[in-house]
Write a protein that holds these residues in place. Structure first.
Motif, PDB file in Angstrom:
ATOM      1  N   PHE A  41      20.874 -75.048 100.642  1.00  0.00           N
ATOM      2  CA  PHE A  41      19.759 -74.558 100.843  1.00  0.00           C
ATOM      3  C   PHE A  41      18.014 -75.337 100.384  1.00  0.00           C
ATOM      4  CE2 PHE A  41      16.260 -72.103  97.761  1.00  0.00           C
ATOM      5  CZ  PHE A  41      16.008 -71.449  98.860  1.00  0.00           C
ATOM      6  N   SER A  66      21.818 -65.182  99.765  1.00  0.00           N
ATOM      7  CA  SER A  66      21.672 -65.057 100.993  1.00  0.00           C
ATOM      8  C   SER A  66      20.588 -64.747 101.625  1.00  0.00           C
ATOM      9  CB  SER A  66      22.594 -63.885 101.409  1.00  0.00           C
ATOM     10  OG  SER A  66      22.278 -62.698 100.728  1.00  0.00           O
ATOM     11  N   LEU A  69      18.047 -67.802 101.992  1.00  0.00           N
ATOM     12  CA  LEU A  69      18.375 -68.737 103.146  1.00  0.00           C
ATOM     13  C   LEU A  69      17.799 -68.000 104.425  1.00  0.00           C
ATOM     14  CD1 LEU A  69      21.925 -69.762 102.391  1.00  0.00           C
ATOM     15  CD2 LEU A  69      20.130 -71.353 102.941  1.00  0.00           C
ATOM     16  N   GLU A 173      23.026 -73.713 107.802  1.00  0.00           N
ATOM     17  CA  GLU A 173      22.948 -72.166 107.875  1.00  0.00           C
ATOM     18  C   GLU A 173      24.354 -71.573 107.748  1.00  0.00           C
ATOM     19  OE1 GLU A 173      21.544 -73.986 110.163  1.00  0.00           O
ATOM     20  OE2 GLU A 173      19.452 -73.451 110.058  1.00  0.00           O
ATOM     21  N   LEU A 176      26.289 -70.521 104.278  1.00  0.00           N
ATOM     22  CA  LEU A 176      26.229 -69.215 103.899  1.00  0.00           C
ATOM     23  C   LEU A 176      27.501 -68.100 104.353  1.00  0.00           C
ATOM     24  CD1 LEU A 176      24.849 -66.970 102.078  1.00  0.00           C
ATOM     25  CD2 LEU A 176      23.673 -66.570 104.203  1.00  0.00           C
TER      26      LEU A 176
END
Length: 241
Positions: A41, A66, A69, A173, A176
């Motif tokens: 992040f 979540s 992001l 990404e 996550l």
């Protein structure tokens, strides 16, 4: 889940210290996944061209991994505030269902309870769902505070690392998605949670068949509806107080 926290006069010496240690131990497995995700992040914040303070700022004032992001992409794309607000509502609405079985009653202090509500994340819920034993206030708060420290610390380290990397790292990404897979497997170790996993799978398959272009959004709506039905049925059967 229940709370059998003994009255202050009946607590043995070192009781609070042992409860805090138990909470820190319970947070370790998921925390080891949160810390590198926090690093991803922090890296993503800097690589997206945002100021470095956005990482700790979101992690403190908008603590929801979540969503944080997702917000990076929305912020860099110049998304309108109403759209961001609606997205925030949809992404975090699952926390309403978390509250049905989260051991919040274990905490009596109003300030501590307010923090526990604020820090009710996927990781905290997954740990309590996977460990349906007695939860005391010190143990539960230790878990939640530890998780936020993992996340904020990882983000700050990611920001620091990004300042020394002259190139862009692709695929951050996906971290996550990997964490959610781990949390799902951890939370579904008990048979009681398997119906939720099956409902999630049915929701996504149904969304793919009906509206393949908006499958994620449709799946979330279907899943929320199915969870609501499951809760009503479970309450009528007396399995939920």
């Amino acid at each position: 889940m229940r709370s059998d926290e003994p009255p202050a006069a009946e607590r043995p010496p070192g009781w609070r210290r042992r409860e805090v240690a138990a909470g820190l131990k319970a947070s370790l497995a998921a925390g080891l996944g949160m810390f590198p995700l926090g690093m991803a992040f922090g890296l993503l914040v800097v690589q997206s061209g945002l100021p470095w303070w956005v990482a700790p700022g979101l992690s403190v004032f908008g603590y929801a991994g979540s969503l944080e992001l997702l917000l990076i992409g929305l912020m860099t794309a110049g998304t309108a505030l109403p759209t961001i607000a609606l997205t925030t509502l949809l992404v975090n609405f699952r926390h309403v269902f978390y509250a049905f079985s989260f051991p919040l009653k274990a905490i009596r202090n109003p300030v501590a309870k307010a923090y526990s509500v604020y820090a009710l994340t996927d990781e905290a819920y997954a740990v309590t769902a996977a460990r349906p034993e007695t939860w005391t206030a010190p143990r539960l708060l230790a878990v939640q505070i530890a998780f936020q420290c993992y996340w904020v610390g990882g983000g700050l380290l990611g920001v620091l690392i990004a300042s020394f990397i002259p190139f862009r790292i692709e695929g951050l990404e996906f971290a996550l998605c990997a964490l959610f897979i781990t949390l799902t497997l951890d939370a579904c170790r008990t048979r009681a949670e398997l119906p939720s996993l099956l409902l999630g799978a049915v929701s996504f398959v149904t969304a793919l068949l009906i509206v393949p272009g908006q499958a994620l959004f449709a799946a979330m709506v279907i899943f929320l509806a199915l969870l609501g039905i499951r809760f009503v049925v479970a309450r009528q059967k007396g399995t939920i107080a």
